[in-house]
Design an enzyme around this catalytic site. Structure first.
Site, short mmCIF file in Angstrom:
data_model
loop_
_atom_site.label_atom_id
_atom_site.label_comp_id
_atom_site.label_asym_id
_atom_site.label_seq_id
_atom_site.Cartn_x
_atom_site.Cartn_y
_atom_site.Cartn_z
N ASP A 158 81.61 72.06 94.96
CA ASP A 158 81.40 73.36 95.59
C ASP A 158 80.38 73.18 96.71
O ASP A 158 79.86 72.08 96.93
CB ASP A 158 80.99 74.41 94.56
CG ASP A 158 79.65 74.10 93.91
OD1 ASP A 158 78.96 73.16 94.36
OD2 ASP A 158 79.29 74.78 92.95
N ASP A 208 88.40 76.17 87.75
CA ASP A 208 87.24 75.50 87.16
C ASP A 208 86.44 76.56 86.45
O ASP A 208 86.48 77.74 86.84
CB ASP A 208 86.35 74.86 88.23
CG ASP A 208 85.40 75.88 88.85
OD1 ASP A 208 84.26 75.99 88.38
OD2 ASP A 208 85.82 76.60 89.78
N CYS A 262 95.69 70.66 67.43
CA CYS A 262 94.89 69.98 68.46
C CYS A 262 94.75 68.50 68.15
O CYS A 262 94.64 68.08 67.01
CB CYS A 262 93.53 70.65 68.58
SG CYS A 262 92.50 69.93 69.87
N CYS A 286 92.22 66.55 69.43
CA CYS A 286 90.87 66.06 69.74
C CYS A 286 90.15 65.55 68.49
O CYS A 286 90.55 65.85 67.37
CB CYS A 286 90.05 67.16 70.41
SG CYS A 286 89.23 68.25 69.23
N CYS A 320 89.07 68.07 65.78
CA CYS A 320 90.14 68.60 64.92
C CYS A 320 90.77 67.53 64.04
O CYS A 320 91.23 67.82 62.94
CB CYS A 320 91.21 69.26 65.80
SG CYS A 320 90.59 70.74 66.63
N HIS A 342 86.56 69.46 72.04
CA HIS A 342 87.67 70.32 71.61
C HIS A 342 88.03 71.34 72.70
O HIS A 342 89.21 71.50 73.05
CB HIS A 342 87.35 71.07 70.33
CG HIS A 342 88.37 72.14 70.07
ND1 HIS A 342 89.62 71.85 69.60
CD2 HIS A 342 88.35 73.46 70.34
CE1 HIS A 342 90.34 72.96 69.56
NE2 HIS A 342 89.59 73.96 70.00
#
Lengths: 376, 376
Positions: free
Chosen positions: A91, A265, A303, A305, A308, A334
């Site tokens: 940015d 974002d 999930c 990840c 999980c 996660h």
């Protein structure tokens, strides 16, 4: 145009494609994790990539103050410094100057402010914002704009917009020619459709590699935000990426995709993760809640990840309550995985012509009232 | 004896071997990372394993208070809860009761205290300490002992030791028969050789799977600690593992190995990591120090950890200064890797008959005065 953008399919206003850059391809719709101070908080870069991220965002404001753009340039640029070799979008610093710094004073030339870290006086102009982004080696560089507070009346927004458009032209001129790098303009105009459209047309006159919609998710509400998108996106070049800045909740993203947005974002998945909040396919969860204390099930059974696959809700509850760093690590991992899977599902749905149903599932899960405050 | 311990080589008093347990082999000399509250702080269990750790330590005191031993048992035990399937050694809680809790009152029966978390009244006896460790599913369970403050005069130490030995007998009785699990006794006796020897002999009379040396690294200094080891270890059964509790700096570990110690645990690599301190082959480093700000070199060029392979000292300096979680993650990972490589080098050196030279290098690197305080 240095930025190649191939749209592979459309479904209503939603589009899916690939933005090609020398440092890698960005599948759209894309979610960009925020790497504020040269780190996506609580994540190693390799883990960020494992979640499915093609690009991360860096904050000019934070990096210019610490460790400094010239220092990062001497150290070989932001990619090398933070260990992320794929594309980075930065940015311009404008938003953080407004939200974090002290004693800011805006003039035609730029904005003078004091650092929130040590109180030192700093100055950001369109030219300096672009210089900093070039020093960082940013792949996608954003123009400096003024971000008016919400609410603001139409005349304030109009005046601010005019300044932002003059700054956009100066930013583009300062960007110059940087083969393999892109410069995005930012549409402002508050909640006023005719100002948004004026802004879009003025930016097209300047000519950018991509077009962002800024100044949203500042308190106007989801309905108003969606209306602004509906009034704005059709005025942006269709063959260029559309980026909705700083947004948002999963349902904001689904709704943004339905309205033609390609890039997002937001600090929400990372910040919420550090705060014990999880985004799941079933909706949001507060891991502090005592009802998770002996729940041996996973956070989200679908999930992939580590939080999980390797841990129970009971464990996550425990480490959140105990303030352990692993709670921030696991819940950030996660949440970023959930966000990446969300945009991957939307991409797939657009290819299959089922984006409305896919987005509808997300909107349903996140339209529910948030889980009650923690009981223990 | 349920604990098989094979000594593969000796070099002076130093020994290397393997302790075999149902959940995995423990190569000795071993360093056990501390996983206080069911997490080795700032590390995923898979990363702890990657550093080379064969076993981690869990704290009875912390776990009994939060989330509670009965709860962990209902959730399937500590291994499953924290995602670490290899051996776990748990302390008895005695040391933390002394150092962390409030209003403690010691009687023959046990120790009554208030939780440092919520002030709740708690009670720990030898029987309860062993029950908690059994509920956790601990592989190596430690007897409850009294840890006298340092300095203490001989009569205080003698009185405390007598209580610890009565508690050791009660702990062993409470441990009972647990196939595949081990119970270790703890030698006390302050800096008084004859009390240490009395303690060692009384513990041998009771009979344990392993023998720890406790009550050291509490302020007596390295020289006094080494003297106690020299006066104690030869009185422990040679065919059983010797564990020096809560120790220590790299040179303490090298010196301990030279004196016949097989197992160590310490919060130093993890706690220092969260505090911007690194252990390297060249000695300790304070990453806050401004001289690292533009150093593109790695923390330790011989190290295999992600902090050293993927990041510069300049980056580590930046994230330490910015208080970023990744600083704790990377420096903890590095420090644990350094500690595991240290004991691996010592094991190799014992096999090759060169342990004195190997330990000498560590002693030389860590005998230097610590790096000056941060400049910026």
């Amino acid at each position: 145009m240095t930025l190649r953008f191939d749209i592979h399919a459309k479904d209503g206003a939603a589009r899916t494609g690939v933005l090609s850059m020398p440092r890698g391809e960005i599948r759209t719709p894309a979610f960009m994790p925020v790497g504020t101070a040269a780190t996506v908080k609580a994540m190693l870069p390799s883990s960020v990539r494992e979640t499915g991220a093609d690009i991360v965002l860096g904050n000019t404001y934070h990096l210019m103050l610490r460790p400094g753009a010239e220092r990062i340039a001497r150290l070989g640029g932001l990619h090398k410094f933070m260990g992320w070799e794929r594309p980075i979008l930065t940015d311009s610093g404008g938003f953080q100057v407004m939200s974090l710094s002290q004693l800011r004073k805006i003039s035609e030339d730029g904005v003078r402010f004091r650092s929130h870290i040590d109180g030192a006086e700093e100055f950001l102009s369109p030219e300096r914002a672009m210089e900093i982004q070039r020093l960082l080696g940013s792949d996608i560089q954003m123009v400096l704009d003024e971000c008016p507070a919400y609410p603001a009346d139409e005349s304030q927004i109009e005046k601010s917009l005019a300044l932002s458009m003059r700054w956009a032209a100066r930013s583009k001129a300062a960007f110059g020619e940087q083969p393999g790098h892109a410069c995005f303009g930012i549409v402002q105009g508050g909640v006023y459709p005719h100002l948004r459209q004026r802004s879009a047309h003025e930016l097209r006159e300047i000519g950018f590699d991509g077009y962002a919609v800024g100044g949203l998710a500042v308190g106007e509400g989801q309905g108003a935000m969606f209306k602004v998108l509906e009034a704005t996106v059709s005025h942006l070049p269709e063959d260029r990426p559309h980026y909705l800045m700083g947004v948002g909740k999963p349902d904001d993203i689904a709704g943004g995709v339905l309205r033609g947005i390609d890039m997002f974002d937001c600090v929400l998945p990372t910040r919420s993760g550090r705060n014990g909040q999880a985004f799941t396919r079933g909706g949001p969860l507060n891991l502090r809640n005592a009802r998770h204390a002996e729940d041996t099930g996973p956070l989200d059974s679908e999930c992939r990840c580590p939080a999980c696959r390797q841990f129970s809700r009971a464990y996550l509850h425990h480490v959140v309550k105990a303030g352990e760093i692993i709670a921030s690590m696991l819940l950030t991992w996660h949440n970023l995985t959930y966000y990446q899977d969300l945009v991957a599902d939307l991409r797939q749905a657009i290819l299959g012509g089922t984006v409305a149903a896919c987005a509808g599932k997300v909107l349903a899960a996140y339209a529910r009232p948030p889980e009650a405050a923690p009981e223990a």
